[in-house]
Design an enzyme around this catalytic site. Structure first.
Site: not given
Lengths: 343, 343, 343, 343
Positions: B148-150
C-alpha cells in the site's frame, strides 16, 4: 417574516440558498425537501450550517410546501414544472433555479432539454429573473425563471451595446470560463479533483443549453438577428465565472463614450460594478458575494467586455434571493451584503 | 521483451502502469482488460497515451492473459485472488497492486476487507513487494503483493529505527497526508473538485486498512510489540504523499549517528533518498518519479522522520514495475528514470 | 459607533479586518495606514471592497490615530510596540495581531523574534486575546495581544484535557497544517502558486515561534511541566488550518466522559463547535467564518483532537474583532455571523 | 556527446531544460550559470534533481561557456543578446528561450521590450525555432530564437487555415489561457498562491508582447494583412496552455475537408496531435510532455481551433531541445519521449 421552502436542498445552489437565507433578516426557513435524505438534519450534510440551520430534510410528500410564502426549486430540470402549478394555485410564489421556465418557446425547450414541457401555459406567465434588465416585471411576478449563470454574464455584458445599436448582433462571440461548482454536486468522474485540478479544457463547444436562452433574451434588445458563438471552458477553481465577450462596432464611438454608456446603464444597479476602462476584473473579487463586475477594452473596432461573477451567487442563488426581495417588496439587496472573500 | 497484461486498466494505478510501461525498453504491452470498456481504445479514455499505447481494452473473457509473462492487477480488492491461481498455474507471474495478498493472516484480511479469501493457500507464497526491505525474495517471486502507499512510507521511515532497537515500538505515531488520487478514479461526491479543493481533513481515524498491513510488516523488524497510531489526511493535490513519523528514543544517540544509520541503511537503494538532517522534503520533488525522499529531525527524545513519495509511483505502479524488473532479472531501475516534474 | 483605525492594511489580516468591519453595524472605519500606499484608495488594491470601503491608505504620519477609539495593528512584528504606548496614553485601545505582546517574558520574546522589546512595561498589562479562555480579562483590557493562528487551535484543543489533569503534559504532539495565506502577502518565491500548489511539505520543524507562545499559555492550565512537539505543514489551499493533536491519557476515562468534558467546557462558546465523537471536521466548514470546530478520537490511551478553523478569521482578524466587541461592551459575536463558504 | 551550457538555470525554463537534458542520451551537462547562486549545487535549489544533476551553479565570469557545443539562454530578455555574439564567434551554437531574436524588426523589438537591441546584425541570421513550420532552416542554424509559448499555439492553430487562404486574416481572435508557471519564478505578489489560486482573470488585454511576434510570423503565411486580437488569461494551474482560436471562413469548405487539411499538414509532425473533429483537448493530456494537441470545431462560418500544450515543454524548453536535436543531426524527438502525467 417570509416563510421559505426549498425543494432540492442537497446540491450546490441549494446549500448556497441556505447560506444566504440563514442570515436573511426577513426570512424564516420553513421546509427543505430531499427525496433521498428524508430525516437527515441539513447540518449533518453541510457542517458549515451547524448551529445556523436546524431543519432536517423531509421527503417531498411529507413537506407541506403550501404553508410557505415562496418556494425555491434548486433541482434538476423538470422538477419545478411538475410542482409549480399546484403551488401557484395555492398562492405560493415560485422561483425556479433550473431551466423549466427560462425559454418562452416550448419547442425550443423540448429540443434542448429532451423532455416534454408539462405546463406550457405557465411559460407566458413566468418572469425571467434578471433583475437589472427586468426589475419591474419581477416585482409583480408569481413565478420566476432564474437565469442561467453564463447567460447572466453574457446579457449584462452585451446589453448596453445592443440596446444602443452599436455592434453587429450577428457576430457576437462569448468565450466563457466557469469554476467547477457549475457542474453541480453530482458524483461524476469528469469533475473529480484528480481530473479537474491542474487542468483546463473547453466543453460543449458544439452546443450548450445556455445558447438558446441567451440568444432569445439578447434578441429582445435589438432588431437585428442575433448570432452568438458561445464557448464554455472549465477552470480549476470552485467558484467563479469569467466571460470574455467580443463584439464588432458598426459605428464610430470613443472609449470614453463607451464607458459612459455602461456607467449610465448600471448607475442604479447595486450589484453591477462597472470598473474603470481597461481594467481586469478577477473572479475572486466576487467570491461569495452577489456582485457582478465588468470592464471594457477596445481593440480597433472590436469591443471586449470582461465580466466576472460568483456563479453560485449572482449566477444562481444570490440572484434568486434578489428576485425574492423584489417580489416581497423588500430592498433588493436585503441579506445580500456579503463582502467577497479575498484572499 | 516481457509480455505484459494489465487487468483493470481504467483506474489511476492502471493508467500510471501504462505511462511507465509504454516507455519501458523491455516491455511489450500485450493485453489490457476492462469489463465495461471492451473495445474502447485505451487512448480514447486517456488522451495522454495517444500515439503511445495502441491497444484497446478487452473484456476479461476475451483476453488470453496466459500468453503474458506477467499480469498486473490494478483492480479493486478481491479481483486478483479470483484470477491469480489459474494464471500462476499457467506459469504467468502475477503482481497485485491491491490488498489481496498483503496480509499473511487470512482472518485479519477478512476482518478488514469484509470478503472471504478465496485462495488462502497463496498467502504464504506471495512475496511482499517492498523492494528495499525484501529484494532477494522478490527476485524469486511468482506472486507479488505490492505494498500500500501509506505502508511504504511508514515502513521505510520506521525500519532503520526499529531494526536498530532505538525506539519504543509500542508508541509509534504516523500522521500521514495523501493527495486525492489515492482515492482512485471512482465517481464519488467526497472527491469531487468542489468538495476536495481548498480543503483539508482527516479521514478514517478510527481505523484504516493500511494499519494492519503496516503493523504486520513492522513487527517483522522488532521483538517488541508494535503499536501504531496512524492518522490519514486528504490534501488538495493530485499526487503526493507526506508522512510525518514520530518515535520516542529509548536510548541515547546523537543526531549524526541517526543520520549515519539511515544513510547506511539506504546506501544501495536507488529509489530512497536520505536528505540532509533537518531538511524538509516536498512531495513535488517526487512528482511523477519513483523516488522516495526522507529527512530526519529531532526534538528531545523524539525522532521525527519526514517521508515523501508520489503515491501513484513509488506508492503503487512504479513500485510494481520495480518488482517486475527484479522478477525478470533486469536492473531494478529499468524504465524508471523519470525526473520529478517540478514545478 | 466605534471609530476604528487599522495600521498596516495591505496584508491578509488587514484586508480580512476590512472585510469584517465593513459590515459591522457598530463600527466606523476611520483610518487605514500604509507607508507605501499613501493616497491609494483601499478598493484599488482590493477590488472586493469596491463600493464597501471608501477610505484611502494614508501615511502613518498623516493619520491621526488618536481620534480613533481602537487601533488594530495588522503589521509585522515590532510595529505595534513602537506605536502602542502613545496611543494608550491618548486613551485609544490597541489590538495587536502580531506577536509584540503575546509573550509575557521579555527574554523569550527577544530570543525568538530577534528584536529588542521597546516597551516591556506593557507586557504585563497586555491581555492575551483568546476569548474562550480569557473572556473576563479581555472585557477590561486596553491592550490586546491577539493569539497566533496555530496557538489558537492548540490551546482550545488541549485545554480541557490539561485543566482536567487527564493527560501527560510532558508528551504533547501537535501535527498542524495551514493554508498558504498564513504566510502573508509578501512577494516570496516559496509561496508562489507554482511552488506551493500541488505540493505538501513540513517547515520550521526545528523551531517555530508559535511554540513558546503555546507552551507559555498551556503552562497556565497545569502544574505539570509542559512539553510540546509542534510540526507545522503547508497545505495547498488559501485559507484553513487543521491541527491534529495527540495526548496520552494518564488515567482511565470513557469516550463518553471525554466528549462530555469538551461539551461542557465550550457550552457557552459561540465560536467553538464540539462535533460528535469520532467525526472528521473539514477546514472548509469554517471558510470565511469565525467558527472553530473540533472532534475527539481515541486510540488506546491516546486522545486525538482534530481542530479546524479559518486561519484568517478565528485564527487572526475574526478573533481580534471578537475581542473588540468585548472591550466595547458589545455581544462578542456582533458582525461575526458569516456562514462558512461551502463549497 | 553534446556539451551543453545553460545560462540562467534558476528559473522555470531553466529547471525544465535540466529535467529534460538530465535524461537525454546524447547530452553532457557542462555548465550552468547564475550570478546570484555561484557555488550552490543545482540539486540544492531543485531537490527533484538530487542524484540526477551533479553540477553547481557558477558565476557567469567563471564559467567557460566556449567549451560548450551549445548554450541555452533561459534568462530575462536582454541577456542573450549581450553574450551571443562572442559565443557564436567561438563556434558555439546558441538557443535563446527569451525574445531577443524573435522579432526581425529592430524597431518593433525596441518598442515592445523597451531596451535597445545591442546586436541587430544577428536578427537576420537568427532562425525562428518553431520546428513544425521551419524545420529545414533550424537544421542549419547557429542561433535559434525559441518561440514564445502563446505564439506557438496561435501559429500552429492558424497556419493551415491561412496557408490555404481559407479565412479572413484581418479578423483573427485568440482567446488564450495559461498556467501560472508562464509568469516565471519571480517573487511577485500577483502570482502568490493566495492571489492566483481559486481565481481567474485576463491580463495584458491592451497589449502583450506575444502579439507582434505572432502577427509577424502569421504574416509570412498569407498575403492578406493580418490582424489579431489576442486576449491572455491566467488559470490557477501550474503548467498548461489552452488557446481558443476563432477565424471566419471566406469560402465554403466542409468539416471533413477542414479536418483533412490539418491532418495532412501535420502528418509528419511527431509533436502535433490533430485530434478528432469536435473533440475537446485537455491541457493535462500534455503535462510534462512535448506534445501539442489541437481539435477543430465549426459554428456557421467560424472555425474554432482548440490548442493545448505544456507551456514549459512544447511552449519553451522542450521546443528548445527539439531545435537542438535538429541542429546536431539527431532525431528531433531524442530525449523527448516523456508521456504526459495524467492524472
Amino acid at each position: 417574516m417570509i416563510k421559505v421552502g426549498i425543494v432540492g436542498g442537497t446540491g450546490y445552489t441549494g446549500v448556497e440558498l441556505l447560506r444566504l437565507l440563514a442570515v436573511h433578516p426577513d426570512v424564516q426557513l420553513t421546509a427543505i425537501t430531499s427525496r433521498k435524505e428524508d430525516g437527515l438534519p441539513v447540518a449533518d450534510m453541510f457542517p458549515s450550517l451547524r448551529g445556523r440551520v436546524n431543519l432536517a430534510f423531509s421527503a417531498p410528500d411529507k413537506a407541506d410546501l403550501t404553508q410557505c410564502d415562496v418556494v425555491f426549486f434548486a433541482t434538476p430540470h423538470g422538477v419545478a414544472m411538475a410542482q409549480a402549478p399546484a403551488l401557484l394555485a395555492a398562492g405560493v410564489k415560485v422561483i425556479d433555479l433550473a431551466a423549466d421556465f427560462r425559454l418562452k418557446d416550448q419547442a425550443t425547450f423540448e429540443q434542448w432539454y429532451k423532455i416534454p414541457h408539462t405546463c406550457p401555459e405557465l411559460l407566458k406567465e413566468a418572469v425571467y429573473g434578471l433583475v437589472e434588465l427586468n426589475r419591474d416585471a419581477i416585482k409583480g411576478a408569481k413565478l420566476i425563471a432564474n437565469p442561467g449563470c453564463y447567460p447572466t454574464t453574457m446579457q449584462l455584458g452585451f446589453y448596453p451595446l445592443l440596446k444602443a445599436g452599436l455592434v453587429d448582433a450577428g457576430g457576437l462571440i462569448a468565450d466563457c470560463k466557469s469554476g467547477v461548482s457549475g457542474a453541480g454536486r453530482k458524483a461524476e468522474i469528469a469533475t473529480l479533483f484528480s481530473e479537474a485540478s491542474d487542468n483546463f479544457k473547453a466543453y460543449g463547444v458544439a452546443g450548450h443549453r445556455h445558447t438558446p436562452e441567451t440568444v432569445a433574451q439578447l434578441q429582445n434588445f435589438t432588431d437585428q438577428p442575433v448570432n452568438l458563438i458561445f464557448t464554455p471552458h472549465l477552470v480549476p477553481m470552485i467558484r467563479g465565472m469569467h466571460s470574455t465577450l467580443y463584439a464588432r462596432l458598426t459605428r464610430d464611438i470613443s472609449n470614453e463614450e463607451l464607458q459612459a454608456l455602461f456607467e449610465a446603464q448600471y448607475a442604479d444597479a447595486a450589484f453591477v460594478d462597472v470598473m474603470p476602462f481597461g481594467s481586469h476584473p478577477e473572479t475572486r473579487s466576487t467570491r461569495g458575494s452577489n456582485m457582478l463586475r465588468l470592464a471594457l477594452h477596445r481593440n480597433g473596432n472590436t469591443v471586449i467586455v470582461l465580466v466576472v461573477q460568483d456563479n453560485l451567487v449572482k449566477g444562481a442563488s444570490g440572484q434568486a434571493v434578489q428576485c425574492m426581495n423584489l417580489m416581497f417588496g423588500l430592498d433588493e439587496g436585503k441579506g445580500l451584503n456579503q463582502v467577497a472573500l479575498l484572499p
